[in-house]
Design a protein around this motif. Structure first.
Motif, PDB file in Angstrom:
ATOM      1  N   ALA A  61       0.832  -1.202   0.000  1.00  0.00           N
ATOM      2  CA  ALA A  61       0.000   0.000   0.000  1.00  0.00           C
ATOM      3  C   ALA A  61       0.867   1.253   0.000  1.00  0.00           C
ATOM      4  O   ALA A  61       0.591   2.220  -0.718  1.00  0.00           O
ATOM      5  CB  ALA A  61      -0.931  -0.009   1.209  1.00  0.00           C
ATOM      6  N   MET A  62       1.942   1.257   0.777  1.00  0.00           N
ATOM      7  CA  MET A  62       2.848   2.405   0.797  1.00  0.00           C
ATOM      8  C   MET A  62       3.617   2.528  -0.520  1.00  0.00           C
ATOM      9  O   MET A  62       3.875   3.626  -0.996  1.00  0.00           O
ATOM     10  CB  MET A  62       3.813   2.297   1.979  1.00  0.00           C
ATOM     11  N   LYS A  63       3.964   1.385  -1.102  1.00  0.00           N
ATOM     12  CA  LYS A  63       4.677   1.391  -2.385  1.00  0.00           C
ATOM     13  C   LYS A  63       3.785   1.993  -3.467  1.00  0.00           C
ATOM     14  O   LYS A  63       4.230   2.833  -4.251  1.00  0.00           O
ATOM     15  CB  LYS A  63       5.084  -0.032  -2.755  1.00  0.00           C
ATOM     16  N   GLU A  64       2.526   1.604  -3.500  1.00  0.00           N
ATOM     17  CA  GLU A  64       1.608   2.132  -4.507  1.00  0.00           C
ATOM     18  C   GLU A  64       1.318   3.615  -4.272  1.00  0.00           C
ATOM     19  O   GLU A  64       1.025   4.344  -5.209  1.00  0.00           O
ATOM     20  CB  GLU A  64       0.298   1.339  -4.488  1.00  0.00           C
ATOM     21  N   ALA A  65       1.411   4.071  -3.028  1.00  0.00           N
ATOM     22  CA  ALA A  65       1.186   5.481  -2.732  1.00  0.00           C
ATOM     23  C   ALA A  65       2.393   6.326  -3.109  1.00  0.00           C
ATOM     24  O   ALA A  65       2.299   7.551  -3.134  1.00  0.00           O
ATOM     25  CB  ALA A  65       0.863   5.647  -1.247  1.00  0.00           C
ATOM     26  N   GLY A  66       3.533   5.697  -3.398  1.00  0.00           N
ATOM     27  CA  GLY A  66       4.729   6.427  -3.814  1.00  0.00           C
ATOM     28  C   GLY A  66       5.525   6.996  -2.659  1.00  0.00           C
ATOM     29  O   GLY A  66       6.216   7.996  -2.820  1.00  0.00           O
ATOM     30  N   ILE A  67       5.440   6.382  -1.510  1.00  0.00           N
ATOM     31  CA  ILE A  67       6.153   6.878  -0.337  1.00  0.00           C
ATOM     32  C   ILE A  67       7.654   6.624  -0.442  1.00  0.00           C
ATOM     33  O   ILE A  67       8.463   7.465  -0.069  1.00  0.00           O
ATOM     34  CB  ILE A  67       5.580   6.234   0.939  1.00  0.00           C
ATOM     35  N   PHE A  68       8.028   5.495  -0.986  1.00  0.00           N
ATOM     36  CA  PHE A  68       9.441   5.102  -1.022  1.00  0.00           C
ATOM     37  C   PHE A  68      10.127   5.671  -2.257  1.00  0.00           C
ATOM     38  O   PHE A  68       9.584   5.684  -3.350  1.00  0.00           O
ATOM     39  CB  PHE A  68       9.558   3.574  -1.032  1.00  0.00           C
ATOM     40  N   ARG A  72       9.628   1.790  -7.030  1.00  0.00           N
ATOM     41  CA  ARG A  72       8.636   2.471  -7.868  1.00  0.00           C
ATOM     42  C   ARG A  72       7.273   1.804  -7.728  1.00  0.00           C
ATOM     43  O   ARG A  72       7.184   0.579  -7.551  1.00  0.00           O
ATOM     44  CB  ARG A  72       9.056   2.429  -9.326  1.00  0.00           C
ATOM     45  N   PRO A  73       6.200   2.581  -7.819  1.00  0.00           N
ATOM     46  CA  PRO A  73       4.864   1.979  -7.820  1.00  0.00           C
ATOM     47  C   PRO A  73       4.683   1.089  -9.038  1.00  0.00           C
ATOM     48  O   PRO A  73       5.377   1.202 -10.043  1.00  0.00           O
ATOM     49  CB  PRO A  73       3.930   3.188  -7.884  1.00  0.00           C
ATOM     50  N   SER A  74       3.724   0.190  -8.999  1.00  0.00           N
ATOM     51  CA  SER A  74       3.500  -0.776 -10.090  1.00  0.00           C
ATOM     52  C   SER A  74       3.093  -0.103 -11.388  1.00  0.00           C
ATOM     53  O   SER A  74       3.398  -0.589 -12.466  1.00  0.00           O
ATOM     54  CB  SER A  74       2.415  -1.768  -9.680  1.00  0.00           C
ATOM     55  N   GLY A  75       2.409   1.017 -11.319  1.00  0.00           N
ATOM     56  CA  GLY A  75       1.911   1.692 -12.518  1.00  0.00           C
ATOM     57  C   GLY A  75       2.977   2.385 -13.322  1.00  0.00           C
ATOM     58  O   GLY A  75       2.765   2.754 -14.468  1.00  0.00           O
TER      59      GLY A  75
END
Length: 76
Positions: A61-68, A72-75
């Motif tokens: 969830a944090m990865k998809e939100a772009g926190i890190f 990179r997010p999946s998109g």
């Protein structure tokens, strides 16, 4: 008629004999009350939280939100 002189010799020892056991008993009672009213419910709340906690789901969830910055997010 005058006031009697106060007994100063041994006054500290006399007062400590009375107040020290009360202080120890009161501190034990307060420590036990704190343990069972604050720390035990807190430990139980943490245990209940981590029974249902999924770290991988939170990471995704944090990865998809772009926190890190390093992941990179999946998109993208």
């Amino acid at each position: 008629m005058s006031l009697p002189k106060p007994l100063m010799r041994g006054l500290l020892a006399k007062k400590l004999k009375f107040h020290l056991p009360i202080a120890f008993a009161l501190s034990i009672v307060v420590a036990a009350a704190f343990k069972y009213t604050v720390t035990e419910p807190r430990k139980q709340a943490y245990a209940d939280f981590y029974k249902q906690y999924d770290a991988l789901k939170e990471f995704n969830a944090m990865k998809e939100a772009g926190i890190f910055e390093s992941v990179r997010p999946s998109g993208e």
